[in-house]
Write a protein that holds these residues in place. Structure first.
Motif, PDB file in Angstrom:
ATOM      1  N   ARG A  82      -2.785   0.468 -41.828  1.00 49.16           N
ATOM      2  CA  ARG A  82      -3.413  -0.030 -40.763  1.00 49.16           C
ATOM      3  C   ARG A  82      -3.580  -1.441 -40.612  1.00 49.16           C
ATOM      4  O   ARG A  82      -3.075  -2.246 -41.480  1.00 49.16           O
ATOM      5  CB  ARG A  82      -5.103   0.444 -41.077  1.00 49.16           C
ATOM      6  CG  ARG A  82      -5.693  -0.108 -42.096  1.00 49.16           C
ATOM      7  CD  ARG A  82      -7.117   0.543 -42.376  1.00 49.16           C
ATOM      8  NE  ARG A  82      -7.054   1.974 -42.256  1.00 49.16           N
ATOM      9  CZ  ARG A  82      -6.974   2.734 -43.225  1.00 49.16           C
ATOM     10  NH1 ARG A  82      -6.818   2.379 -44.401  1.00 49.16           N
ATOM     11  NH2 ARG A  82      -6.632   3.980 -43.091  1.00 49.16           N
ATOM     12  N   HIS A  84      -5.911  -4.609 -40.812  1.00 45.12           N
ATOM     13  CA  HIS A  84      -7.115  -5.255 -41.259  1.00 45.12           C
ATOM     14  C   HIS A  84      -7.709  -6.523 -40.377  1.00 45.12           C
ATOM     15  O   HIS A  84      -6.813  -7.417 -40.428  1.00 45.12           O
ATOM     16  CB  HIS A  84      -7.001  -5.747 -42.698  1.00 45.12           C
ATOM     17  CG  HIS A  84      -6.756  -4.350 -43.752  1.00 45.12           C
ATOM     18  ND1 HIS A  84      -7.488  -3.474 -43.959  1.00 45.12           N
ATOM     19  CD2 HIS A  84      -5.529  -3.823 -43.820  1.00 45.12           C
ATOM     20  CE1 HIS A  84      -7.116  -2.772 -44.771  1.00 45.12           C
ATOM     21  NE2 HIS A  84      -5.726  -2.780 -44.552  1.00 45.12           N
ATOM     22  N   HIS A  91     -15.156  -7.431 -41.924  1.00 43.32           N
ATOM     23  CA  HIS A  91     -14.054  -6.538 -41.683  1.00 43.32           C
ATOM     24  C   HIS A  91     -14.153  -5.719 -40.465  1.00 43.32           C
ATOM     25  O   HIS A  91     -15.552  -5.228 -40.414  1.00 43.32           O
ATOM     26  CB  HIS A  91     -13.636  -5.617 -42.799  1.00 43.32           C
ATOM     27  CG  HIS A  91     -12.208  -4.980 -42.681  1.00 43.32           C
ATOM     28  ND1 HIS A  91     -12.368  -3.580 -42.632  1.00 43.32           N
ATOM     29  CD2 HIS A  91     -11.076  -5.446 -42.770  1.00 43.32           C
ATOM     30  CE1 HIS A  91     -11.028  -3.356 -42.524  1.00 43.32           C
ATOM     31  NE2 HIS A  91     -10.400  -4.436 -42.833  1.00 43.32           N
ATOM     32  N   SER A  92     -13.131  -5.591 -39.373  1.00 48.51           N
ATOM     33  CA  SER A  92     -13.392  -4.974 -38.274  1.00 48.51           C
ATOM     34  C   SER A  92     -13.749  -3.416 -38.399  1.00 48.51           C
ATOM     35  O   SER A  92     -14.281  -2.849 -37.496  1.00 48.51           O
ATOM     36  CB  SER A  92     -12.336  -5.080 -37.463  1.00 48.51           C
ATOM     37  OG  SER A  92     -11.165  -4.524 -38.117  1.00 48.51           O
ATOM     38  N   CYS A  93     -13.424  -2.778 -39.649  1.00 51.02           N
ATOM     39  CA  CYS A  93     -13.796  -1.212 -39.717  1.00 51.02           C
ATOM     40  C   CYS A  93     -14.916  -1.202 -40.758  1.00 51.02           C
ATOM     41  O   CYS A  93     -14.697  -0.238 -41.554  1.00 51.02           O
ATOM     42  CB  CYS A  93     -12.753  -0.697 -39.740  1.00 51.02           C
ATOM     43  SG  CYS A  93     -11.589  -0.845 -41.380  1.00 51.02           S
ATOM     44  N   ASP A  94     -15.721  -2.278 -40.815  1.00 44.72           N
ATOM     45  CA  ASP A  94     -16.961  -1.797 -41.801  1.00 44.72           C
ATOM     46  C   ASP A  94     -16.408  -1.621 -43.190  1.00 44.72           C
ATOM     47  O   ASP A  94     -17.041  -0.665 -43.964  1.00 44.72           O
ATOM     48  CB  ASP A  94     -17.745  -0.954 -41.224  1.00 44.72           C
ATOM     49  CG  ASP A  94     -18.617  -1.255 -39.749  1.00 44.72           C
ATOM     50  OD1 ASP A  94     -18.807  -2.480 -39.889  1.00 44.72           O
ATOM     51  OD2 ASP A  94     -18.728  -0.427 -39.319  1.00 44.72           O
ATOM     52  N   TYR A  96     -13.734  -0.241 -44.247  1.00 48.74           N
ATOM     53  CA  TYR A  96     -13.001   1.092 -44.675  1.00 48.74           C
ATOM     54  C   TYR A  96     -11.685   0.263 -44.778  1.00 48.74           C
ATOM     55  O   TYR A  96     -10.991   0.051 -43.889  1.00 48.74           O
ATOM     56  CB  TYR A  96     -13.062   2.094 -43.465  1.00 48.74           C
ATOM     57  CG  TYR A  96     -12.262   3.303 -43.781  1.00 48.74           C
ATOM     58  CD1 TYR A  96     -12.632   4.120 -44.663  1.00 48.74           C
ATOM     59  CD2 TYR A  96     -10.956   3.265 -43.375  1.00 48.74           C
ATOM     60  CE1 TYR A  96     -11.723   5.447 -44.966  1.00 48.74           C
ATOM     61  CE2 TYR A  96     -10.032   4.319 -43.408  1.00 48.74           C
ATOM     62  CZ  TYR A  96     -10.518   5.386 -44.243  1.00 48.74           C
ATOM     63  OH  TYR A  96      -9.563   6.379 -44.810  1.00 48.74           O
ATOM     64  N   TRP A  97     -11.075   0.639 -45.873  1.00 49.06           N
ATOM     65  CA  TRP A  97      -9.520   0.322 -46.015  1.00 49.06           C
ATOM     66  C   TRP A  97      -8.844   1.226 -46.697  1.00 49.06           C
ATOM     67  O   TRP A  97      -7.756   1.328 -47.042  1.00 49.06           O
ATOM     68  CB  TRP A  97      -9.554  -1.089 -46.888  1.00 49.06           C
ATOM     69  CG  TRP A  97     -10.200  -1.203 -48.280  1.00 49.06           C
ATOM     70  CD1 TRP A  97     -11.511  -1.250 -48.667  1.00 49.06           C
ATOM     71  CD2 TRP A  97      -9.623  -1.070 -49.505  1.00 49.06           C
ATOM     72  NE1 TRP A  97     -11.822  -1.263 -49.965  1.00 49.06           N
ATOM     73  CE2 TRP A  97     -10.361  -1.291 -50.422  1.00 49.06           C
ATOM     74  CE3 TRP A  97      -8.184  -1.175 -49.662  1.00 49.06           C
ATOM     75  CZ2 TRP A  97     -10.244  -0.958 -51.743  1.00 49.06           C
ATOM     76  CZ3 TRP A  97      -7.883  -0.969 -50.930  1.00 49.06           C
ATOM     77  CH2 TRP A  97      -8.735  -0.779 -52.169  1.00 49.06           C
TER      78      TRP A  97
END
Length: 97
Positions: A82, A84, A91-94, A96-97
């Motif tokens: 993805r 980041h 981080h744009s997706c809270d 979640y990495w």
């Protein structure tokens, strides 16, 4: 970075070595070196874009968030799964990495 609250996540270093040595290994991960190079060689406030052929480790994820807040730049890292996007310490997706 440590003054701003960075604590190395040494469980990201998978080698069977002492904790101090793990911190040194984490400091030279490719995305951290690429971010440092970009900060030194690009004008202020320009976004930093990095592409990796491996996953971003948890420590580099934390470091990129903190660096984006310290230097006031957007940092976009593309790994195998993805994008980041780090901005102002978020981080744009809270995370979640």
């Amino acid at each position: 970075m440590k003054e701003a609250g960075y604590v190395p996540k040494t469980d990201s270093a998978l080698h069977d070595i002492k904790e101090e040595d793990k911190e040194c290994l984490l400091a030279v991960h490719s995305e951290k070196l690429a971010i440092a190079f970009a900060i030194l060689n690009t004008p202020p406030r320009t976004p930093i874009r990095i592409t990796k052929n491996l996953r971003v480790c948890g420590d580099c994820h934390i470091a990129a968030k903190l660096i984006s807040k310290i230097v006031g730049r957007d940092i976009i890292v593309r790994d195998t799964n993805r994008f980041h996007h780090f901005y102002n310490g978020v981080h744009s997706c809270d995370d979640y990495w």
